[in-house]
Design a protein around this motif. Structure first.
Motif, PDB file in Angstrom:
ATOM      1  N   VAL A   9       3.907   9.121   6.444  1.00  0.00           N
ATOM      2  CA  VAL A   9       2.481   8.588   6.846  1.00  0.00           C
ATOM      3  C   VAL A   9       1.918   8.273   5.694  1.00  0.00           C
ATOM      4  O   VAL A   9       1.716   8.741   4.648  1.00  0.00           O
ATOM      5  CB  VAL A   9       1.685   9.693   7.368  1.00  0.00           C
ATOM      6  CG1 VAL A   9       0.314   9.170   7.805  1.00  0.00           C
ATOM      7  CG2 VAL A   9       2.249  10.290   8.729  1.00  0.00           C
ATOM      8  N   VAL A  10       1.364   6.838   5.837  1.00  0.00           N
ATOM      9  CA  VAL A  10       0.516   6.470   4.744  1.00  0.00           C
ATOM     10  C   VAL A  10      -0.754   5.743   5.253  1.00  0.00           C
ATOM     11  O   VAL A  10      -0.859   4.977   5.942  1.00  0.00           O
ATOM     12  CB  VAL A  10       1.442   5.044   4.254  1.00  0.00           C
ATOM     13  CG1 VAL A  10       0.716   4.525   2.780  1.00  0.00           C
ATOM     14  CG2 VAL A  10       2.688   5.386   3.636  1.00  0.00           C
ATOM     15  N   THR A  11      -1.743   6.171   4.716  1.00  0.00           N
ATOM     16  CA  THR A  11      -3.293   5.953   5.047  1.00  0.00           C
ATOM     17  C   THR A  11      -3.712   4.669   4.298  1.00  0.00           C
ATOM     18  O   THR A  11      -3.240   4.597   3.118  1.00  0.00           O
ATOM     19  CB  THR A  11      -4.274   7.129   4.715  1.00  0.00           C
ATOM     20  OG1 THR A  11      -4.577   7.372   3.616  1.00  0.00           O
ATOM     21  CG2 THR A  11      -3.888   8.447   5.627  1.00  0.00           C
ATOM     22  N   GLY A  12      -4.656   3.924   4.848  1.00  0.00           N
ATOM     23  CA  GLY A  12      -5.141   2.664   4.233  1.00  0.00           C
ATOM     24  C   GLY A  12      -4.003   1.778   3.739  1.00  0.00           C
ATOM     25  O   GLY A  12      -3.932   1.113   2.877  1.00  0.00           O
ATOM     26  N   ALA A  13      -3.111   1.585   4.644  1.00  0.00           N
ATOM     27  CA  ALA A  13      -1.701   0.919   4.485  1.00  0.00           C
ATOM     28  C   ALA A  13      -1.799  -0.464   4.949  1.00  0.00           C
ATOM     29  O   ALA A  13      -0.471  -1.142   5.033  1.00  0.00           O
ATOM     30  CB  ALA A  13      -0.527   1.756   5.074  1.00  0.00           C
ATOM     31  N   ALA A  14      -2.863  -1.028   5.558  1.00  0.00           N
ATOM     32  CA  ALA A  14      -2.634  -2.534   6.203  1.00  0.00           C
ATOM     33  C   ALA A  14      -2.608  -3.367   5.071  1.00  0.00           C
ATOM     34  O   ALA A  14      -2.256  -4.677   5.340  1.00  0.00           O
ATOM     35  CB  ALA A  14      -4.102  -2.678   6.898  1.00  0.00           C
ATOM     36  N   ARG A  15      -2.806  -3.056   3.699  1.00  0.00           N
ATOM     37  CA  ARG A  15      -3.005  -4.087   2.935  1.00  0.00           C
ATOM     38  C   ARG A  15      -2.699  -3.389   1.287  1.00  0.00           C
ATOM     39  O   ARG A  15      -2.790  -2.191   1.291  1.00  0.00           O
ATOM     40  CB  ARG A  15      -4.244  -4.694   2.854  1.00  0.00           C
ATOM     41  CG  ARG A  15      -5.397  -4.013   2.565  1.00  0.00           C
ATOM     42  CD  ARG A  15      -6.890  -4.824   2.717  1.00  0.00           C
ATOM     43  NE  ARG A  15      -7.126  -5.339   3.866  1.00  0.00           N
ATOM     44  CZ  ARG A  15      -7.337  -4.690   4.823  1.00  0.00           C
ATOM     45  NH1 ARG A  15      -7.724  -3.573   4.770  1.00  0.00           N
ATOM     46  NH2 ARG A  15      -7.880  -5.540   6.023  1.00  0.00           N
ATOM     47  N   GLY A  16      -2.743  -4.071   0.499  1.00  0.00           N
ATOM     48  CA  GLY A  16      -2.461  -3.650  -0.980  1.00  0.00           C
ATOM     49  C   GLY A  16      -1.514  -2.576  -1.043  1.00  0.00           C
ATOM     50  O   GLY A  16      -0.390  -2.786  -0.689  1.00  0.00           O
ATOM     51  N   LEU A  17      -1.829  -1.724  -1.914  1.00  0.00           N
ATOM     52  CA  LEU A  17      -1.115  -0.551  -2.448  1.00  0.00           C
ATOM     53  C   LEU A  17      -0.309   0.284  -1.194  1.00  0.00           C
ATOM     54  O   LEU A  17       0.734   0.464  -1.242  1.00  0.00           O
ATOM     55  CB  LEU A  17      -1.756   0.394  -3.390  1.00  0.00           C
ATOM     56  CG  LEU A  17      -2.301   0.013  -4.706  1.00  0.00           C
ATOM     57  CD1 LEU A  17      -2.925   0.973  -5.448  1.00  0.00           C
ATOM     58  CD2 LEU A  17      -1.278  -0.760  -5.602  1.00  0.00           C
ATOM     59  N   ARG A  19       0.351  -0.804   1.687  1.00  0.00           N
ATOM     60  CA  ARG A  19       1.391  -1.454   2.428  1.00  0.00           C
ATOM     61  C   ARG A  19       2.656  -1.864   1.481  1.00  0.00           C
ATOM     62  O   ARG A  19       3.757  -1.518   2.216  1.00  0.00           O
ATOM     63  CB  ARG A  19       0.952  -3.095   2.518  1.00  0.00           C
ATOM     64  CG  ARG A  19       1.959  -4.118   3.261  1.00  0.00           C
ATOM     65  CD  ARG A  19       1.339  -5.420   3.512  1.00  0.00           C
ATOM     66  NE  ARG A  19       0.669  -6.101   2.328  1.00  0.00           N
ATOM     67  CZ  ARG A  19      -0.116  -6.911   2.248  1.00  0.00           C
ATOM     68  NH1 ARG A  19      -0.597  -7.468   3.745  1.00  0.00           N
ATOM     69  NH2 ARG A  19      -0.839  -7.518   1.460  1.00  0.00           N
ATOM     70  N   GLU A  20       2.563  -1.769   0.073  1.00  0.00           N
ATOM     71  CA  GLU A  20       3.673  -1.667  -0.737  1.00  0.00           C
ATOM     72  C   GLU A  20       4.350  -0.439  -0.537  1.00  0.00           C
ATOM     73  O   GLU A  20       5.656  -0.130  -0.727  1.00  0.00           O
ATOM     74  CB  GLU A  20       3.337  -2.228  -2.255  1.00  0.00           C
ATOM     75  CG  GLU A  20       2.974  -3.696  -2.125  1.00  0.00           C
ATOM     76  CD  GLU A  20       3.877  -4.678  -1.738  1.00  0.00           C
ATOM     77  OE1 GLU A  20       5.217  -4.546  -1.957  1.00  0.00           O
ATOM     78  OE2 GLU A  20       3.517  -5.292  -0.825  1.00  0.00           O
ATOM     79  N   ILE A  21       3.590   0.660  -0.577  1.00  0.00           N
ATOM     80  CA  ILE A  21       4.181   1.883  -0.469  1.00  0.00           C
ATOM     81  C   ILE A  21       5.248   2.229   0.647  1.00  0.00           C
ATOM     82  O   ILE A  21       5.950   3.048   0.746  1.00  0.00           O
ATOM     83  CB  ILE A  21       3.177   3.116  -0.642  1.00  0.00           C
ATOM     84  CG1 ILE A  21       2.630   3.154  -2.119  1.00  0.00           C
ATOM     85  CG2 ILE A  21       3.661   4.429  -0.321  1.00  0.00           C
ATOM     86  CD1 ILE A  21       1.463   3.896  -2.440  1.00  0.00           C
ATOM     87  N   ALA A  22       4.213   1.785   1.818  1.00  0.00           N
ATOM     88  CA  ALA A  22       4.880   1.742   3.424  1.00  0.00           C
ATOM     89  C   ALA A  22       6.449   1.098   3.054  1.00  0.00           C
ATOM     90  O   ALA A  22       7.320   1.427   3.723  1.00  0.00           O
ATOM     91  CB  ALA A  22       4.159   1.208   4.070  1.00  0.00           C
ATOM     92  N   ARG A  23       6.280  -0.115   2.477  1.00  0.00           N
ATOM     93  CA  ARG A  23       7.452  -0.857   2.345  1.00  0.00           C
ATOM     94  C   ARG A  23       8.760  -0.290   1.747  1.00  0.00           C
ATOM     95  O   ARG A  23       9.806  -0.314   2.149  1.00  0.00           O
ATOM     96  CB  ARG A  23       7.276  -2.283   1.845  1.00  0.00           C
ATOM     97  CG  ARG A  23       8.318  -3.389   1.772  1.00  0.00           C
ATOM     98  CD  ARG A  23       8.040  -4.606   1.029  1.00  0.00           C
ATOM     99  NE  ARG A  23       6.724  -4.961   1.064  1.00  0.00           N
ATOM    100  CZ  ARG A  23       6.270  -5.785   2.000  1.00  0.00           C
ATOM    101  NH1 ARG A  23       6.973  -6.189   2.989  1.00  0.00           N
ATOM    102  NH2 ARG A  23       4.851  -6.221   2.057  1.00  0.00           N
ATOM    103  N   ARG A  24       8.228   0.607   0.497  1.00  0.00           N
ATOM    104  CA  ARG A  24       9.343   1.322  -0.277  1.00  0.00           C
ATOM    105  C   ARG A  24       9.853   2.646   0.521  1.00  0.00           C
ATOM    106  O   ARG A  24      11.041   3.132   0.575  1.00  0.00           O
ATOM    107  CB  ARG A  24       8.841   1.563  -1.451  1.00  0.00           C
ATOM    108  CG  ARG A  24       8.810   0.371  -2.539  1.00  0.00           C
ATOM    109  CD  ARG A  24       7.655   0.406  -3.506  1.00  0.00           C
ATOM    110  NE  ARG A  24       7.835  -0.723  -4.326  1.00  0.00           N
ATOM    111  CZ  ARG A  24       7.506  -2.019  -3.909  1.00  0.00           C
ATOM    112  NH1 ARG A  24       6.846  -2.210  -2.785  1.00  0.00           N
ATOM    113  NH2 ARG A  24       7.659  -2.894  -4.901  1.00  0.00           N
ATOM    114  N   LEU A  25       8.788   3.208   1.292  1.00  0.00           N
ATOM    115  CA  LEU A  25       9.188   4.299   2.084  1.00  0.00           C
ATOM    116  C   LEU A  25      10.215   3.913   3.282  1.00  0.00           C
ATOM    117  O   LEU A  25      11.306   4.405   3.518  1.00  0.00           O
ATOM    118  CB  LEU A  25       8.048   5.061   2.690  1.00  0.00           C
ATOM    119  CG  LEU A  25       7.328   5.717   1.709  1.00  0.00           C
ATOM    120  CD1 LEU A  25       6.015   6.203   2.156  1.00  0.00           C
ATOM    121  CD2 LEU A  25       7.986   6.998   0.966  1.00  0.00           C
TER     122      LEU A  25
END
Length: 269
Positions: A9-17, A19-25
């Motif tokens: 789960v990644v909060t605040g993931a619609a943009r910026g950091l 989104r990039e964290i989600a991409r790597r996960l």
């Protein structure tokens, strides 16, 4: 810990950091749940991340609300075992503490501090039996004084203190959840760029260049591979900030010089 079939789960993931964290996960094999308050941005980011066939679920949720975190946790648990929870949602408003609108200050405390507290509680409840990782995105501002961003810096110092204290509580209770706090310097994201016109953010631009979201996301996800609780990026800036915290009367004049340097960069980039 196996990543196949596990949920992050990644909060605040619609943009910026986020989104990039989600991409790597996703690249690591997790199914990822992204949350944000902006419904259109959540939908667009989920579609973008899922374009390659990855499993992404977007949920509109308010990080300030404990019940919203519980709702996200319940939805994530339906998808599989949750092994990673990233509290990334955050807001930044610049200004002198005695001049800032009260609603800006309340927003920063509610999102940056209570959002992490609520998210961490929901994550621990999900992972306390099988184990997992809670990753809290703090800031270089957590380490010392940041004139112009006093309230923001205070919220990030709270995130850092909460993260280390939470790990201590988990250890004492023998709960197999690892807590990590990443303290990056300013990154080239909308969070920073939206405040760039204000001279009060000058210290954020005192580094040679803003960090890239990719570099911060790489450092964030790398923490999940070990037991390290706190990492600052870059390390040498953390030393300077800690010096400012230990000897503020000596360091504040130095920070004034850095602020002047940052103000020149702020207006030229």
């Amino acid at each position: 810990m196996s990543r196949a079939g596990s949920v992050a789960v990644v909060t605040g993931a619609a943009r910026g950091l986020g989104r990039e964290i989600a991409r790597r996960l996703l690249a690591r094999g997790h199914r990822v749940v992204i949350t944000d308050l902006d419904a259109a941005a959540v939908s667009a980011t989920a579609a973008e991340l899922a374009a390659s066939g990855a499993q992404v679920t977007g949920i509109v949720a308010d990080a300030r609300d404990a019940a919203e975190h519980r709702r996200v946790a319940a939805a994530a648990a339906q998808l599989g075992p949750v092994t990673v929870w990233v509290n990334n949602a955050g807001v930044l408003r610049s200004g002198r503490a005695w001049e800032q609108p009260e609603e800006h200050q309340a927003l920063m405390v509610d999102v940056n501090v209570m959002g992490v507290v609520h998210g961490s509680r929901a994550a621990v409840e999900l992972m306390r039996e099988r184990g997992g990782h809670v990753l809290n995105i703090a800031s270089m501002s957590a380490h010392g004084p940041v004139p112009g961003l006093a309230v923001y810096a205070a919220t990030k110092a709270a995130v850092l203190s909460f993260s280390t204290s939470l790990q201590g509580d988990l250890d004492l209770a023998r709960v197999p959840v690892r807590v990590h706090a990443l303290c990056p310097d300013a990154a080239d994201t909308a969070l920073v760029r939206d405040e760039q016109a204000s001279p009060d953010v000058a210290l954020l631009f005192s580094q040679r260049s803003l960090l890239t979201p990719a570099a911060v996301a790489d450092a964030a996800v790398a923490l999940l591979d070990g037991r390290r609780v706190v990492r600052s990026l870059p390390t040498h800036r953390a030393g300077l900030m800690r010096f400012g915290s230990l000897l503020p009367r000596v360091a504040l004049p130095v920070l004034s010089l850095l602020r002047a340097q940052g103000d020149r960069r702020r207006t030229s980039t």
